[in-house]
Design an enzyme around this catalytic site. Structure first.
Site, PDB file in Angstrom:
ATOM      1  N   GLY A 187       0.812  -1.209   0.000  1.00 16.55           N
ATOM      2  CA  GLY A 187       0.000   0.000   0.000  1.00 16.55           C
ATOM      3  C   GLY A 187       0.850   1.265   0.000  1.00 16.55           C
ATOM      4  O   GLY A 187       0.525   2.256  -0.663  1.00 16.55           O
ATOM      5  N   GLY A 223      -2.136  -6.416  -0.138  1.00 17.75           N
ATOM      6  CA  GLY A 223      -2.528  -7.810   0.073  1.00 17.75           C
ATOM      7  C   GLY A 223      -2.740  -8.221   1.522  1.00 17.75           C
ATOM      8  O   GLY A 223      -3.702  -8.918   1.847  1.00 17.75           O
ATOM      9  N   HIS A 224      -1.846  -7.752   2.416  1.00 14.65           N
ATOM     10  CA  HIS A 224      -1.901  -8.310   3.783  1.00 14.65           C
ATOM     11  C   HIS A 224      -3.062  -7.777   4.615  1.00 14.65           C
ATOM     12  O   HIS A 224      -3.263  -8.218   5.750  1.00 14.65           O
ATOM     13  CB  HIS A 224      -0.561  -8.101   4.503  1.00 14.65           C
ATOM     14  CG  HIS A 224      -0.246  -6.697   4.904  1.00 14.65           C
ATOM     15  ND1 HIS A 224      -0.290  -6.279   6.210  1.00 14.65           N
ATOM     16  CD2 HIS A 224       0.141  -5.614   4.188  1.00 14.65           C
ATOM     17  CE1 HIS A 224       0.071  -5.005   6.279  1.00 14.65           C
ATOM     18  NE2 HIS A 224       0.335  -4.580   5.068  1.00 14.65           N
ATOM     19  N   THR A 268      11.609  -6.840 -10.902  1.00 15.24           N
ATOM     20  CA  THR A 268      11.008  -8.150 -11.148  1.00 15.24           C
ATOM     21  C   THR A 268       9.776  -8.290 -10.261  1.00 15.24           C
ATOM     22  O   THR A 268       9.865  -8.105  -9.051  1.00 15.24           O
ATOM     23  CB  THR A 268      12.031  -9.257 -10.818  1.00 15.24           C
ATOM     24  OG1 THR A 268      13.162  -9.067 -11.669  1.00 15.24           O
ATOM     25  CG2 THR A 268      11.438 -10.644 -11.042  1.00 15.24           C
ATOM     26  N   CYS A 303       5.665   5.622  15.384  1.00 21.52           N
ATOM     27  CA  CYS A 303       6.785   5.978  14.524  1.00 21.52           C
ATOM     28  C   CYS A 303       7.693   4.764  14.368  1.00 21.52           C
ATOM     29  O   CYS A 303       7.435   3.709  14.948  1.00 21.52           O
ATOM     30  CB  CYS A 303       7.532   7.198  15.046  1.00 21.52           C
ATOM     31  SG  CYS A 303       8.453   6.876  16.527  1.00 21.52           S
TER      32      CYS A 303
HETATM   33  N1  PLP Z   1      -2.907   2.875   3.757  1.00 19.14           N
HETATM   34  C1  PLP Z   1      -3.655   2.472   4.793  1.00 19.14           C
HETATM   35  C2  PLP Z   1      -5.019   3.060   4.991  1.00 19.14           C
HETATM   36  C3  PLP Z   1      -3.156   1.523   5.689  1.00 19.14           C
HETATM   37  O1  PLP Z   1      -3.899   1.131   6.734  1.00 19.14           O
HETATM   38  C4  PLP Z   1      -1.849   1.003   5.466  1.00 19.14           C
HETATM   39  C5  PLP Z   1      -1.252   0.045   6.420  1.00 19.14           C
HETATM   40  O2  PLP Z   1      -1.374   0.196   7.618  1.00 19.14           O
HETATM   41  C6  PLP Z   1      -1.129   1.437   4.346  1.00 19.14           C
HETATM   42  C7  PLP Z   1      -1.690   2.375   3.515  1.00 19.14           C
HETATM   43  C8  PLP Z   1       0.238   0.909   4.047  1.00 19.14           C
HETATM   44  O3  PLP Z   1       0.146  -0.368   3.479  1.00 19.14           O
HETATM   45  P1  PLP Z   1       1.414  -1.361   3.455  1.00 19.14           P
HETATM   46  O4  PLP Z   1       1.572  -1.876   4.844  1.00 19.14           O
HETATM   47  O5  PLP Z   1       1.039  -2.427   2.485  1.00 19.14           O
HETATM   48  O6  PLP Z   1       2.575  -0.572   2.979  1.00 19.14           O
END
Ligand code: PLP
Length: 380
Positions: free
Chosen positions: A69, A194-195, A231, A319
């Site tokens: 994300g 994904g997670h 990749t 943090c």
């Molecule tokens: N955006 C939101 C709303 C999230 O809750 C998170 C993860 O806590 C992220 C982005 C970041 O995702 P990732 O952990 O896959 O980098």
């Protein structure tokens, strides 16, 4: 006994996704190559892409795999702005968007006390600065309060006052409980990870719809439509497709089950401290997230004591060192620093059981009431 109430941080991997990840990890081919082993890998990557696109209301060619994300959000923000164009976002975005917007010199829009973007403030800003806006980013649902954002209204305002701007939504918390294809319809860019829905960690995607023009944020082989190099994480992509398929197919029963469990949790806790109401409950919320402020208590102390009894939850932002800062989301909603410093986020998931919820109510009650008593806090 243990109770894992931190599904908004990460979810347990779905057994079918895990199986896929293990099996695909044994394949040797690089999807960018041209021999048969590479073609096997390429076919699998493309069928995973197609599946993810179908479930998100996008064409396969619109799905750009990323490392998660955070990367998808960075690509959406930095990829959409150029000389003379800025990024605009709500002030309660995840740090992946928030800090990208800040670092690029963009604009953050206030939220209301109930936790949604202030639509009047957004309209005022767009009316005056519409031409300079490259992208507007508003999350589908907030990861701390679960508050679902007014997506249709945001889309309307942006299209009216800033028609050349791209629209991005960070839908990372959504796929298990909302129909992303529906709620993010008309958005140009959509981030998933994904997670957060039973897939593996370290894989995500940015959907880049049709005519949206963005540029890459780092350079190399240009594997993902020239927008993302490196990749591809094939086991992750294949497993994420499997997880999304399950999340999608099981959405209605998941929502019902998790909503019932969340209600049980809230009822049980309000019987212990009736004056403390969940943050954001005035707005539509994801069915799995409950967030409290225990004014006068300290999140770190609460979490430490919960952890010592096997109840796993979280507070607001943390943090890199793991130290807790008062949540920017709660501060933006008008909570005092003192209130925000005593926040507790409880997030359930599809694997949560009644027994976990019963145990969590008992332990949270003991811990919070015990600390309140020790500190002479009078709200209970
Ligand atoms: N955006 C939101 C709303 C999230 O809750 C998170 C993860 O806590 C992220 C982005 C970041 O995702 P990732 O952990 O896959 O980098």
């Amino acid at each position: 006994m243990e109770a894992y109430l931190d599904h908004a941080a990460t979810t347990p991997i779905h057994p079918a996704a895990l199986q896929t990840q293990i099996e695909v990890s044994a394949l040797v081919g690089n999807p960018s190559g041209s021999h048969r082993a590479a073609r096997v890998a390429k076919d699998l990557l493309e069928s995973s892409r197609e599946e993810i696109g179908r479930l998100l209301g996008a064409a396969a060619s619109e799905v750009i795999f990323t490392s998660g994300g955070t990367e998808a959000d960075n690509l959406a923000v930095f990829g959409s702005i150029s000389e003379g164009k800025i990024a605009v976002a709500s002030a309660i975005e995840h740090h992946a968007v928030l800090d990208s917007v800040r670092a690029s010199g963009g604009k953050l829009i206030n939220v209301t006390g109930t936790g949604i973007i202030d639509l009047e403030a957004l309209e005022r800003f767009l009316k005056e600065n519409g031409k300079e806006v490259g992208v507007v980013s508003v999350m589908t649902a907030n990861n701390e309060t679960g508050v679902i954002q007014p997506m249709a209204e945001v889309r309307e305002l942006v299209r009216k006052h800033s028609p050349s701007a791209l629209l991005h939504t960070d839908a990372v918390q959504a796929p298990r409980y909302l129909d992303v294809a529906d709620i993010a319809a008309g958005f140009d860019l959509v981030s998933i990870s994904g997670h957060k829905f039973g897939g593996p960690k370290g894989i995500g995607a940015l959907v880049v719809k049709g005519s949206a023009q963005i540029k890459p944020i780092f350079h190399g082989g240009g594997q993902e439509r020239e927008l993302r190099s490196g990749t591809p994480n094939l086991p992750g992509a294949a497993a994420m497709a499997v997880a999304l398929n399950h999340a999608h197919g099981e959405r209605a029963p998941s929502v019902k089950r998790v909503r019932d469990l969340t209600e049980k949790l809230r009822d049980g806790l309000s019987a212990k401290f009736s004056t403390i109401k969940p943050n954001g409950q005035e707005e539509p919320q994801l069915c799995n997230i409950t967030n409290y402020c225990f004014d006068g208590l300290n999140s770190e102390e609460i979490l430490f004591l919960l952890d010592s009894r096997g109840v796993y939850a979280s507070a607001g932002s943390s943090c890199a060192s793991g130290a807790l800062n008062p949540s920017h989301v709660l501060i933006e909603m008008g909570r005092s620093k003192r209130e925000a410093s005593g926040s507790l986020r409880l997030s359930l998931g599809t694997t949560t059981t009644e027994e976990e919820v019963d145990y969590a109510i008992e332990v949270i009650g003991d811990v919070v009431l015990g600390l309140a008593d020790k500190k002479g806090v009078a709200w209970v």
